[in-house]
Design a protein around this motif. Structure first.
Motif, PDB file in Angstrom:
ATOM      1  N   SER A   8       0.805  -1.211   0.000  1.00 34.69           N
ATOM      2  CA  SER A   8       0.000   0.000   0.000  1.00 34.69           C
ATOM      3  C   SER A   8       0.840   1.263   0.000  1.00 34.69           C
ATOM      4  O   SER A   8       0.309   2.349  -0.177  1.00 34.69           O
ATOM      5  CB  SER A   8      -0.973   0.004   1.173  1.00 34.69           C
ATOM      6  OG  SER A   8      -0.578  -0.855   2.168  1.00 34.69           O
ATOM      7  N   VAL A  11       4.000   2.008  -5.581  1.00 32.33           N
ATOM      8  CA  VAL A  11       3.545   2.902  -6.637  1.00 32.33           C
ATOM      9  C   VAL A  11       2.056   2.722  -6.847  1.00 32.33           C
ATOM     10  O   VAL A  11       1.559   1.609  -6.903  1.00 32.33           O
ATOM     11  CB  VAL A  11       4.302   2.588  -7.936  1.00 32.33           C
ATOM     12  CG1 VAL A  11       3.710   3.356  -9.104  1.00 32.33           C
ATOM     13  CG2 VAL A  11       5.769   2.938  -7.752  1.00 32.33           C
ATOM     14  N   GLY A  12       1.357   3.786  -6.963  1.00 31.54           N
ATOM     15  CA  GLY A  12      -0.083   3.707  -7.138  1.00 31.54           C
ATOM     16  C   GLY A  12      -0.824   3.981  -5.855  1.00 31.54           C
ATOM     17  O   GLY A  12      -1.974   4.361  -5.873  1.00 31.54           O
ATOM     18  N   GLN A  14      -2.127   6.053  -2.797  1.00 33.51           N
ATOM     19  CA  GLN A  14      -2.394   7.475  -2.726  1.00 33.51           C
ATOM     20  C   GLN A  14      -2.300   8.016  -1.312  1.00 33.51           C
ATOM     21  O   GLN A  14      -2.081   9.186  -1.099  1.00 33.51           O
ATOM     22  CB  GLN A  14      -3.775   7.756  -3.302  1.00 33.51           C
ATOM     23  CG  GLN A  14      -3.837   7.374  -4.780  1.00 33.51           C
ATOM     24  CD  GLN A  14      -5.239   7.479  -5.333  1.00 33.51           C
ATOM     25  OE1 GLN A  14      -6.152   7.871  -4.627  1.00 33.51           O
ATOM     26  NE2 GLN A  14      -5.395   7.140  -6.591  1.00 33.51           N
ATOM     27  N   GLU A  15      -2.533   7.141  -0.343  1.00 34.53           N
ATOM     28  CA  GLU A  15      -2.467   7.581   1.040  1.00 34.53           C
ATOM     29  C   GLU A  15      -1.869   6.459   1.871  1.00 34.53           C
ATOM     30  O   GLU A  15      -1.996   5.295   1.508  1.00 34.53           O
ATOM     31  CB  GLU A  15      -3.884   7.867   1.579  1.00 34.53           C
ATOM     32  CG  GLU A  15      -4.532   9.072   0.963  1.00 34.53           C
ATOM     33  CD  GLU A  15      -5.927   9.299   1.543  1.00 34.53           C
ATOM     34  OE1 GLU A  15      -6.328   8.530   2.441  1.00 34.53           O
ATOM     35  OE2 GLU A  15      -6.587  10.245   1.116  1.00 34.53           O
TER      36      GLU A  15
END
Lengths: 272, 453
Positions: A8, A11-12, A14-15
Motif C-alpha cells: 500500500s 507505486v499507485g 495514494q495515502e
C-alpha cells in the motif's frame, strides 16, 4: 514492514494506510446463544392466489439454541387487525444448527387477506420487556414468493393430504384438518399422506405450533421415500387445544430459496 | 507520466483497454488542439467522448448490458444530467473501492480521475456542446464477445473447454439460478491450470448476472474451489507466477449461474470455461484453489437486521500458512453497504487492506496489481467486516419496516467475501516473495522519481 508486504505504500498508493475513518453504527451483536435471546417474527412475503386473494407468509427466528419459548396468544402474541389473529405459533422451537449455520423457521403460517386489502397486517411478540413486530403488506414485488415449484433447481412441493377425502394441498398455505380428539397421556396418531409427485424423497417434520403445554413426538422427522401415508405418535401432558404443523421439504436449500415445500396443519382437542 | 498512460498501464482486463491505449498513444486523449477548446469549456467530441470510450462504453454500447448506448453525441445528449449525477457521486463507472484508505493499485480500475469527473461536470454545466464533429475520436473497435480474451494474451487457445448444460432463460419473472453438475472431460493426467476464462454466449451475455464454476475433485462431494468466476466486467483470471490449480481425471464441475430476465427468451444458453494449463509435467511451486469464500460472520453469528436499523457483522480468519491475496470480491444483497478487509499481523499491527463499498447491481472482482498483492505471513488474522443499512436512506431497500435475515433471496441478506488467495507451502518461499516484493517496490519507486524529474 506490514505496509511493504501489502504494497500500500508502493507505486499507485495514494495515502498511507489507516483505520477505517467512517461513522460505523453501533455494533449490535447478532449471536445465537443458548438461552435468554428473543424470538423475532419475520414477514417472509406474499403469494397472489388464483381467486384474487393474497396470502401473507410469516416465519420466526428463535435466537436460542436450547430455549424453546412459549408465548400464548394474547397481549404478548397477537396480530392486528384482530380479525386475522390466531393462526400464529405459540411454541417457538430452537434454531437448529445445520452445516455450520443457525437455521430459523421459515414460512410457518400464512394469512389470506382479500385482494383489496391495503392495510398493514402486523404480528407482534412481546418478550422480556421488548416488543418485536413484523409488519406485512403486499405492495412490494420483491416479496412476491413463488410457491409450488421453482423455475430452476429448487424441488417441487409435494402434496399433503389428511385421509382419502380429507383436506389436501401443496405449498406453504397448506391444508388444515381437525379438530381431532385426543386424551392426555395416550399416544395419538398424527397421520398424513404424502404424494412425492416427481421427486425421489422428502423429509416430513412435525412441529408443535400451538398449545398450552409440551408434547412428545415418537418421530419428529420422517424420511419419506415413496408416496403414501406416514404416521407419528404424539403424547400430551396437559388438556387443551393444540395445533401441529407438518412440513414436507426435500432439502434445506429450499428454505433459503423460499421454494418449494408444503405445510399442513392438524388441530387437536385434548381432554383428560 | 500523464494520467492516461498510468491508467492505461494499470487497466489490463481485456483487449478493450488496449484499443483505448492506442487512442491515447495517438494523442486523442492529450490533444494539443484541446487546449484551445479548453478556453471555451469542454466539448463532447474533444473532451468527453474519449472519457466515455475509455470508461463507459464497454457496457454502454449497442447490445451491451447497460440500458442505453453512449457512443455518439446523439445517444449521449438526452442523458447528460443523469451522467453528471452518476459520475459526480461515483455511482458510475462502477468502482466501489474506498479511495480514502487501503491499497489503490488494481489491474481493472475503471474509476474516473477527479479531473475527468470535473471535465464531464463542466461540460454538462456549460450546455453540453457537441464541439467540432471532425474532432470526434474514431469509434472503439470492441472485442469479439465470442472470442477468448485470454487467447490473445496467452498466445494460444485454451487447453480445455468446460461447457454448462443448456438452459433456456425465461424472458420475464424472477431471477433464475442454474446449477448443473457434470464431468470434466478431456483430462488424461494431472495438469496444473495457470489461467481460466468464462465465456458467455452473445445472446446470453446481457442476461448473465454471474456464472461460477467449481471444481469437485474425484471422489469428493464438495468443491475444492472455483475454476472461474464470471461477473459483469470480469471474465478471467491469471494466477500469480508459478501458481496453479490442480486438475485430475475424474474431476467434476458444478456450476452456479445466476440469470435475470431481459424481456426475451434466450434458448439453450451454454456458458464455457476455458482453462489454460502449464506445460505437461510442470508442477508449479504454489497451489491455489482459486477464489475462496471467507465469511463475514463469526461462529454462532447470523444476519439479523432490525427494521429501520443498521447492522455490522464481522468474520475473523487466522491464516495457517503464509499467503498472497491477488483479488477481493464482496457479496451482499440489497442492504449491504460495505465490506472492509483488515490484516492483523503476528506482531499485532493492523492494516486496512481495502474497504469496498457495495452495490448489489455490481459484483466486481478487484484484481490487485502484481506489486500490490498483499503478502501475509503465517498467523495473520484476516478480519472481514460488513455493514448493512435497513433504513430508508438505502435507496435499494424495498421495505425498511421488515426484519431482514440470512437467505438466498435478494430481499434476504448474505455476506461473504470471495478472496483470490494463494498459500505458500513454506515460510522460505514466502520470505523469497517478500524479498522480491521489496526489490520490485524499490525499482518502481526509482522509476517514479525519474518520471517526476
Amino acid at each position: 514492514m506490514a505496509s511493504l508486504l501489502c504494497g500500500s505504500t508502493g507505486v499507485g498508493a495514494q495515502e498511507p494506510p489507516q483505520r477505517v475513518p467512517v461513522d460505523w453504527p453501533q455494533f449490535r451483536p447478532t449471536t445465537v446463544l443458548a438461552f435468554g435471546e428473543p424470538v423475532i417474527p419475520i414477514f417472509e412475503g406474499w403469494i397472489p392466489n388464483p381467486d384474487g386473494t393474497i396470502t401473507l407468509s410469516f416465519g420466526y427466528f428463535n435466537l436460542n439454541t436450547e430455549e424453546t419459548l412459549h408465548i400464548p396468544l394474547g397481549p404478548d402474541n397477537y396480530i392486528q387487525p384482530s380479525e386475522f389473529d390466531g393462526l400464529q405459533p405459540t411454541f417457538f422451537e430452537v434454531a437448529p444448527l445445520e452445516s455450520g449455520r443457525q437455521l430459523r423457521h421459515e414460512s410457518t403460517f400464512a394469512i389470506t387477506v382479500p385482494g383489496d386489502f391495503r392495510d398493514t397486517l402486523v404480528w407482534t411478540l412481546r418478550l422480556r420487556g421488548e416488543e418485536y413486530s413484523a409488519p406485512a403488506r403486499a405492495d412490494h414485488d420483491e416479496f412476491d414468493m413463488e410457491d409450488f415449484e421453482s423455475l430452476t433447481f429448487a424441488p417441487e412441493a409435494p402434496v399433503l393430504s389428511f385421509g382419502e377425502d380429507g383436506p389436501s394441498g401443496r405449498g406453504r398455505r397448506g391444508p388444515t384438518t381437525g379438530p381431532l380428539s385426543a386424551r392426555v397421556g395416550e399416544p395419538f396418531p398424527l397421520s398424513i399422506a404424502v404424494d412425492l409427485l416427481s421427486r425421489p424423497s422428502t423429509t416430513l417434520t412435525w412441529y408443535h405450533h400451538q398449545g398450552p403445554a409440551e408434547v412428545t413426538f415418537s418421530r419428529k422427522a420422517i424420511e419419506v421415500e415413496s408416496s403414501g401415508e406416514v404416521t407419528t405418535m404424539v403424547t400430551f401432558s396437559e388438556p387443551g387445544d393444540y395445533v401441529f404443523r407438518a412440513t414436507a421439504l426435500e432439502h434445506l436449500g429450499a428454505l433459503m430459496q423460499h421454494c418449494c415445500w408444503t405445510n399442513a396443519y392438524a388441530r387437536v382437542r385434548v381432554t383428560r | 507520466m500523464n494520467v492516461e498512460t498510468e491508467r492505461g498501464r494499470t487497466i489490463g482486463h481485456g483487449r478493450v483497454w488496449r484499443g483505448l491505449l492506442a487512442l491515447a498513444a495517438l494523442g486523442l486523449l492529450v490533444n494539443p488542439a484541446a487546449g484551445a477548446a479548453q478556453d471555451a469549456g469542454p466539448t463532447f467530441t474533444e473532451d468527453v467522448a474519449p472519457i466515455l470510450q475509455q470508461s463507459c462504453q464497454q457496457c454502454h454500447q449497442e447490445g451491451g448490458m447497460a440500458p442505453m448506448a453512449l457512443t455518439t453525441y446523439e445517444e449521449v445528449r438526452p442523458w447528460t444530467s443523469v451522467i453528471k449525477t452518476k459520475v459526480e457521486t461515483r455511482m458510475m463507472p462502477p468502482w466501489h473501492v474506498d479511495k480514502r484508505v487501503g491499497i489503490q493499485a488494481f489491474k481493472n480500475d475503471i474509476s474516473l480521475e477527479e479531473e475527468e469527473i470535473r471535465t464531464i461536470v463542466e461540460w454538462v454545466d456549460g450546455g453540453a456542446p457537441q464541439g467540432d464533429p471532425a474532432r470526434m475520436p474514431p469509434p472503439v473497435e470492441w472485442p469479439d464477445w465470442t472470442a477468448w480474451e485470454l487467447e490473445e494474451i496467452l498466445g494460444r487457445p485454451p487447453d480445455l473447454i468446460i461447457r454448462s448444460d443448456p438452459y433456456t432463460i425465461n424472458p420475464n419473472g424472477l431471477d433464475q439460478w442454474w446449477e448443473p453438475e457434470g464431468p470434466i472431460e478431456g483430462l488424461t493426467g494431472t495438469r496444473w491450470a495457470m489461467a481460466a476464462e468464462t465465456k458467455p454466449t452473445e445472446a446470453g451475455r446481457p442476461a448473465t448476472h454471474h456464472a461460477n464454476s467449481f471444481k469437485i475433485p474425484l471422489g469428493a462431494e464438495n468443491s475444492s474451489g472455483a475454476i472461474s468466476r464470471f461477473v459483469v466486467g470480469k471474465r478471467w483470471e491469471i494466477f500469480p507466477e508459478d501458481t496453479g490449480m490442480r486438475f485430475d481425471p475424474g474431476d467434476r464441475v458444478r456450476w452456479n449461474i445466476h440469470y435475470f430476465p431481459i424481456g426475451e427468451p434466450v434458448v439453450d444458453d451454454v456458458l464455457q470455461v476455458g482453462v489454460w494449463f502449464y506445460p505437461e509435467g510442470h508442477e508449479p511451486e504454489q497451489q491455489t484453489v482459486g477464489e475462496s469464500g471467507f465469511s463475514s460472520l463469526r461462529a454462532g453469528q447470523t444476519i439479523l437486521i432490525p427494521p429501520n436499523g443498521t447492522q455490522v457483522t464481522q468474520g475473523v480468519h487466522v491464516l495457517e500458512k503464509p499467503a498472497r491475496i491477488y483479488s477481493l470480491r464482496a457479496h451482499q444483497h440489497l442492504l449491504g453497504k460495505s465490506m472492509t478487509f483488515e490484516a492483523i499481523y503476528p506482531d499485532g499491527r493492523v492494516e486496512v487492506l481495502n474497504r469496498l463499498g457495495w452495490d448489489f447491481r455490481w459484483h466486481i472482482t478487484y484484481l490487485y496489481e502484481d506489486h500490490a498483492m498483499p503478502l501475509l505471513p503465517r498467523g495473520t488474522v484476516l478480519v472481514i467486516t460488513s455493514e448493512y443499512d435497513n433504513t430508508a436512506n438505502n435507496l435499494n431497500n424495498p421495505n425498511p419496516d421488515r426484519w431482514v435475515v440470512y437467505g438466498r433471496r435478494t430481499v434476504d441478506e448474505m455476506s461473504h467475501a470471495q478472496v483470490g488467495i494463494t498459500y505458500f507451502n513454506t515460510d522460505e518461499a514466502f520470505e523469497r516473495a517478500v524479498a522480491e516484493r521489496e526489490e520490485t517496490l524499490r525499482r518502481l519507486a526509482v522509476d517514479q522519481e525519474d518520471g517526476d524529474e
